[in-house]
Design an enzyme around this catalytic site. Sequence first.
Site, PDB file in Angstrom:
ATOM      1  CD  GLU A   1      -3.014  -0.974   2.208  1.00 38.56           C
ATOM      2  OE1 GLU A   1      -3.002  -0.205   3.069  1.00 38.56           O
ATOM      3  OE2 GLU A   1      -4.213  -1.458   1.975  1.00 38.56           O
TER       4      GLU A   1
ATOM      5  CD  GLU B   1      -4.034  -6.018   2.946  1.00 44.17           C
ATOM      6  OE1 GLU B   1      -4.737  -4.985   3.574  1.00 44.17           O
ATOM      7  OE2 GLU B   1      -2.813  -5.888   2.743  1.00 44.17           O
TER       8      GLU B   1
END
Length: 652
Positions: A145, A316
């Site tokens: 991320e 995710e």
Amino acid sequence: MINPTLGVCYYPEHWPEDVWEQDAARMAEVGIAYVRIGEFAWSRFEPTAGDLQFDWIIRAMDVLGRHGLKVVFGTPTATPPRWIVDKHPDMLAVDAQGRQKGFGSRRHYDFSHLGYRDEAARITRLLADALGDHPALAAWQTDNEYGCHGTTYSYSPAARVGFQRWLAEKYGTIDALNTAWGNVFWSMEYNRFDQVELPNLLVCEATPPHDLDFRRYASDQVAAFNRVQYDILKARRPDLPVIHNFMSRYTEFDHYDLAETIDIASWDSYPLGHLAVSAEPEEVKRQYMRQGDPDNAAFHHDLYRTVGHGRWWIMEQQPGPVNWAQFNPDPLPGMARLWAWEAFAHGAEVVSYFRWRQAPFGQEQMHAGLLRPDSEPAPAYHEASQVAQELKSVGLSGTANKGRVAIVFDYQSEWAWEVQPQAKGFSHSAHVRALYAAFRRHGLDIDILSPDTKSFEGYAIVAIPALFAWNDALRTAIAEFEGHLLIGPRSGSKTQDFAIPAKLAPDLPSNQLDLKVIRIDSLDPSLEIEVRGSGAIHHWRERIETKANVVIEDVEGWPVLVNQGKLYYLGGSGSKALVHRVVDHLIAEAGIDTLSLPAGVRCRTRDGVRIYVNYNAGPAVLTLASDETGYVLGAAELPPAGVAIARLATAG
Ligand code: GAL
């Protein structure tokens, strides 16, 4: 392209080694195919400089491989260990107030720090060498991320030097920079590039192109950081895909640019957390607190399909309550299944739940997993296993169908209006998302396009809202497009150098659109100006001079929607009712078929099926559409959080 399947995020370093075998066996039993590991484990790979410890991760991969699981290995560069920070104390990023960030959480590095970039390259190369031939290895993830926790921008000495170099390369001469930035204004002219500061800690705002160029520079550093890892990983295993996990509503770097060095895009979908931290109205937050915003995940699915050049995953997926919003509700039973099916509807190859087992320690001990901390199944364990069974029985292949409608989404336009909102909170993405939701309520498939799209061929309708500046690709695409096009408000109102174009906005040739925006009326969002018929303008209103046909005007007689042939211009930010009205008008003019969906139900088509999801906390009833032959999963009666899949007639 992989046929839809499931994955999970796993941290073998968090659990005693004798648990791995049973974990792997249970993952396989659930129907999981991919396991992502490694992305935060640097302090275990290299506890002190040069002390390389890869045996344990190889043993973990052996165990996973024995159970038929495929590994996605994440490079651990989001969590440099303490000794690296001791070695490079100036690798810590600096915030806009000039304060250096500290060690003790994650993402504590500065993208401009070339010493840290070398460390990241070094550990990536070592891991690629050690693990590259492991038979269980199926893909790489770079870092984790990028930009999370506000880490794209750093105002450090390294960033200052990097920015000056970047400017010298972009402009060539300091005079060119002075002209492009309009530095004659307020005597801001520079003599040399090394005099240019970062745009923070000034007395008042920087000139807009200074701020925008800094954002472009920062975005380029993220892409450059990824490129280093991509080149190493591809050199080692050209056949394995490199993936990065992007985020929701995150725009601080240009994802299309970074995507030049990934093979598959992925994003991390936490629908309840994302709604809780969003600016959606309180009533939406209450209505969907256990389901998530019915259009937010879908928008990102469509965005990342484009970012990933057609290939994308959920790396995710929220499995239960998260830990990072102010309040973290329990999802409605069935949502962990619905979110997976919705992702598959939009073309996801893999939906990977985060995480396998809830951790009893660390910052995320309140974050659910598929297993509870005592290793008993949490509700999502059963829902994931149901999805795996259903995937087998439905048997999907191919990907999402091309949309009938497309909307251009541009990161630079988001930055431009952050730099110069003129009406507080005016945003490109808010306009894109309002249109997205308005088209989607008709059951239409939508694609998100980058601003470098050279052709709109195949679309019935394309929208380009609030785009700050045209480029050659878009000008060509517009000139050649034969479908219906909606632009505005504020589209084409700047040049690439962030100046007002000589012909004024929207700066299109008059044979395409004979229109000029001559004045802006910027309004407190609580004020509304009614529009004749229905709907209202709020926040942003344009005074336009035009020879085009007026379709909608406000109660004061200002044109709101005008058209010249199939090109429509919207001269203001519309209330929800007005955006719906504009979209409905375009759909009618373009003559495209729509569905009549119950409120709270959404759908998308892919390879011969239409997948419906019910975001309501109550039941909903579908009507079989004229192009559907029956249901292959579920039925017309959708329970709360229900899923139904209809077979399309054209599928044969
Ligand atoms: C993501 C992140 C994960 C984990 C998760 C918790 O943003 O990539 O490492 O922190 O959030 O929801």
